[in-house]
Every structure is written in structure tokens, then in C-alpha cells.
Design a protein around this motif. Structure first.
Motif, mmCIF file in Angstrom:
data_model
loop_
_atom_site.group_PDB
_atom_site.id
_atom_site.type_symbol
_atom_site.label_atom_id
_atom_site.label_comp_id
_atom_site.label_asym_id
_atom_site.label_seq_id
_atom_site.Cartn_x
_atom_site.Cartn_y
_atom_site.Cartn_z
ATOM 1 N N GLN A 31 0.830 -1.205 0.000
ATOM 2 C CA GLN A 31 0.000 0.000 0.000
ATOM 3 C C GLN A 31 0.868 1.259 0.000
ATOM 4 O O GLN A 31 0.633 2.204 -0.763
ATOM 5 C CB GLN A 31 -0.905 -0.011 1.235
ATOM 6 C CG GLN A 31 -1.795 1.225 1.334
ATOM 7 C CD GLN A 31 -2.620 1.222 2.610
ATOM 8 O OE1 GLN A 31 -2.593 0.276 3.394
ATOM 9 N NE2 GLN A 31 -3.355 2.290 2.827
ATOM 10 N N GLN A 32 1.903 1.257 0.844
ATOM 11 C CA GLN A 32 2.729 2.467 0.974
ATOM 12 C C GLN A 32 3.624 2.712 -0.248
ATOM 13 O O GLN A 32 3.918 3.856 -0.595
ATOM 14 C CB GLN A 32 3.574 2.390 2.245
ATOM 15 C CG GLN A 32 2.755 2.462 3.518
ATOM 16 C CD GLN A 32 1.829 3.668 3.554
ATOM 17 O OE1 GLN A 32 2.198 4.764 3.113
ATOM 18 N NE2 GLN A 32 0.635 3.497 4.083
ATOM 19 N N ILE A 33 4.068 1.636 -0.900
ATOM 20 C CA ILE A 33 4.861 1.815 -2.122
ATOM 21 C C ILE A 33 3.981 2.454 -3.206
ATOM 22 O O ILE A 33 4.411 3.359 -3.926
ATOM 23 C CB ILE A 33 5.447 0.461 -2.586
ATOM 24 C CG1 ILE A 33 6.518 -0.006 -1.599
ATOM 25 C CG2 ILE A 33 6.058 0.590 -3.980
ATOM 26 C CD1 ILE A 33 6.941 -1.453 -1.786
ATOM 27 N N GLY A 34 2.733 1.981 -3.287
ATOM 28 C CA GLY A 34 1.800 2.601 -4.240
ATOM 29 C C GLY A 34 1.567 4.057 -3.925
ATOM 30 O O GLY A 34 1.560 4.912 -4.828
ATOM 31 N N GLU A 35 1.374 4.376 -2.638
ATOM 32 C CA GLU A 35 1.183 5.773 -2.221
ATOM 33 C C GLU A 35 2.416 6.607 -2.530
ATOM 34 O O GLU A 35 2.324 7.769 -2.922
ATOM 35 C CB GLU A 35 0.887 5.827 -0.716
ATOM 36 C CG GLU A 35 -0.486 5.320 -0.324
ATOM 37 C CD GLU A 35 -1.592 6.186 -0.890
ATOM 38 O OE1 GLU A 35 -1.458 7.422 -0.854
ATOM 39 O OE2 GLU A 35 -2.577 5.618 -1.401
ATOM 40 N N LYS A 38 2.487 7.779 -6.051
ATOM 41 C CA LYS A 38 1.522 8.877 -6.225
ATOM 42 C C LYS A 38 2.080 10.168 -5.624
ATOM 43 O O LYS A 38 1.985 11.247 -6.220
ATOM 44 C CB LYS A 38 0.199 8.526 -5.549
ATOM 45 C CG LYS A 38 -0.560 7.395 -6.189
ATOM 46 C CD LYS A 38 -1.837 7.109 -5.401
ATOM 47 C CE LYS A 38 -2.545 5.862 -5.926
ATOM 48 N NZ LYS A 38 -3.694 5.497 -5.058
ATOM 49 N N ASN A 39 2.653 10.037 -4.431
ATOM 50 C CA ASN A 39 3.196 11.219 -3.753
ATOM 51 C C ASN A 39 4.359 11.834 -4.522
ATOM 52 O O ASN A 39 4.599 13.045 -4.430
ATOM 53 C CB ASN A 39 3.645 10.855 -2.339
ATOM 54 C CG ASN A 39 2.474 10.643 -1.409
ATOM 55 O OD1 ASN A 39 1.384 11.136 -1.659
ATOM 56 N ND2 ASN A 39 2.695 9.893 -0.337
ATOM 57 N N LEU A 45 6.509 13.408 -1.002
ATOM 58 C CA LEU A 45 7.464 12.362 -0.625
ATOM 59 C C LEU A 45 7.904 12.432 0.839
ATOM 60 O O LEU A 45 8.310 11.414 1.403
ATOM 61 C CB LEU A 45 8.691 12.415 -1.534
ATOM 62 C CG LEU A 45 8.508 11.767 -2.908
ATOM 63 C CD1 LEU A 45 9.772 11.942 -3.748
ATOM 64 C CD2 LEU A 45 8.163 10.290 -2.781
ATOM 65 N N ALA A 46 7.811 13.619 1.446
ATOM 66 C CA ALA A 46 8.196 13.722 2.864
ATOM 67 C C ALA A 46 7.301 12.817 3.707
ATOM 68 O O ALA A 46 7.780 12.131 4.631
ATOM 69 C CB ALA A 46 8.091 15.167 3.330
ATOM 70 N N TYR A 71 15.064 6.218 -0.803
ATOM 71 C CA TYR A 71 14.612 6.592 -2.155
ATOM 72 C C TYR A 71 13.832 7.909 -2.094
ATOM 73 O O TYR A 71 14.068 8.816 -2.908
ATOM 74 C CB TYR A 71 13.734 5.474 -2.723
ATOM 75 C CG TYR A 71 13.091 5.821 -4.040
ATOM 76 C CD1 TYR A 71 13.759 5.612 -5.253
ATOM 77 C CD2 TYR A 71 11.796 6.360 -4.092
ATOM 78 C CE1 TYR A 71 13.156 5.937 -6.459
ATOM 79 C CE2 TYR A 71 11.190 6.688 -5.291
ATOM 80 C CZ TYR A 71 11.884 6.478 -6.471
ATOM 81 O OH TYR A 71 11.287 6.813 -7.672
ATOM 82 N N CYS A 72 12.905 8.014 -1.145
ATOM 83 C CA CYS A 72 12.113 9.254 -1.019
ATOM 84 C C CYS A 72 13.026 10.448 -0.781
ATOM 85 O O CYS A 72 12.866 11.504 -1.403
ATOM 86 C CB CYS A 72 11.125 9.139 0.135
ATOM 87 S SG CYS A 72 9.808 7.937 -0.122
#
Length: 214
Positions: A31-35, A38-39, A45-46, A71-72
Motif C-alpha cells: 500500500q505504501q509503495i503505491g502511495e 503517487k506522492n 514524498l516527505a 529513495y524518497c
């Protein structure tokens, strides 16, 4: 017999809890990789970086949450203006990727991200840092090839370096094009190790190649 049954039930309970935690980790990460992707488009990205930091704190034996936090931060560094801001993000990215590397040695994905972090530091002050840090960034990609020469991000990052470096300092659009084309061939054959494994860069490679002209 009674003692054996108690021991068996305890093992079964422990295994059930471990499987539930593993499933929850998998679901949360997907879920968070998908978000995160998008971010990346919306400048958020923060938030993703902080989320992966929290997951990493809860899952200290997993390298991927640290990888995605790095990565972010490196993507934020590449978008930042001013050496102080770039270095601040690069410092954070470096801390996270070092933790990832401590959990997963000889990892091509990690070596690629270390090269990208070094590239961000060069961008902060190319005239002062380029000569010293460019070989460092290249060495990380050389390491990545030793670990997995089929990883397409290696050739994307090599091409990116050639693309953005002035010709008088070794850059070349012709050589960059060759690297991007090789990267796309690798992307076509590349299969991530899992649904959580890094799988970024193909669209970016295509966008850089389109600037040169196929």
C-alpha cells in the motif's frame, strides 16, 4: 503426552502470529509503495519517507523500508534548491541506505541508490564536487554490476550521468542514448524479486531517451 501437546500448541500459536505479522507487513508495504509513487507526482514524498521510517522501526530486520525511505529522500534531494537543502536530504538518505545495506549486503538496488545519492551531492556544487565525487558515483554502479549486471537501473543511471555532464567533462548524448537503449532492453526482461522489490525507472528512461531522439 500432555506436555507435548502444550508445546505443539505453543509452536502453532507462534507460527500463526508470525504469519499474521508477515501478511500485515506485506500488505502495508504494498500500500505504501503505491502511495509513494503517487506522492512523487504530487510533491508528498516527505510523508512517504516518514511512513517508511516508522515501518523500518517496527520491522528492523527488513531492508526494504529503509531502502524506500532513502529513495524518497534522494528524490527530494534531486528536486531541492540550494546546497544546504540538497545535502540535508542526501544525509538523511545516506543514513537510511546504510541501514538497508547492513541488512542486505552486495545488493545492486542499494548500490544504485548510493550512486544516486552521490549524484545529488554533486548537483549541489558540480564545479567543486564533480571531480571528487563522480568517480565515487561510478564506482557504486560498477559494484551494482558485480552484484546483478541485469539490473536496468544501472544503465539508466550511467546514461543519466552521460546525458547531464557537459561534453568537455566527459558527457556524451550519443553514449547516453546507448545506455538508455540498453536499460530499456534490460527493463523488458527484468522481473522484480517480489511485489515489494524496487521497480522504478522505466518511464524516466523513456523520457530521457525521447529528449535525445530515438
Amino acid at each position: 503426552m500432555k506436555r507435548f501437546l502444550s508445546f505443539f500448541l505453543m509452536l502453532t500459536t507462534v507460527a500463526t502470529i508470525a504469519n499474521a505479522q508477515s501478511a500485515q507487513y506485506q500488505e502495508t508495504m504494498e500500500q505504501q509503495i503505491g502511495e509513494m509513487y503517487k506522492n512523487q507526482q504530487s510533491g508528498g514524498l516527505a510523508q512517504s519517507a516518514n511512513t517508511f521510517d516508522r515501518i523500518a522501526e517496527a520491522e528492523k530486520t527488513q531492508w526494504l523500508p529503509y531502502y524506500y525511505a532513502a529513495y524518497c529522500r534522494v528524490m527530494q534531494a534531486l528536486d531541492a534548491q540550494g546546497s544546504n537543502a540538497i545535502d540535508a536530504f542526501a544525509d538523511q538518505a545516506e543514513k537510511s541506505i546504510e541501514k538497508a545495506e547492513a541488512l542486505s549486503k552486495d545488493n545492486a538496488e542499494i548500490a544504485c541508490l548510493k550512486s544516486l545519492i552521490t549524484t545529488a551531492r554533486i548537483n549541489a556544487d558540480p564545479m567543486t564536487r564533480g571531480r571528487k565525487l563522480s568517480p565515487v558515483a561510478a564506482r557504486y554502479l560498477s559494484d551494482a554490476k558485480k552484484y546483478d549486471a541485469e539490473n536496468p537501473r544501472i544503465y539508466l543511471l550511467e546514461g543519466q550521468s552521460l546525458f547531464y555532464t557537459p561534453e568537455q567533462f566527459g558527457g556524451s548524448k550519443v553514449k547516453a542514448k546507448e545506455k538508455f537503449e540498453l536499460s530499456l532492453k534490460k527493463f523488458d526482461a527484468f522481473k522484480p524479486a517480489s511485489s515489494l522489490a524496487p521497480n522504478w525507472g522505466k518511464e524516466y528512461t523513456e523520457s530521457l531517451l525521447s529528449k535525445i531522439g530515438r
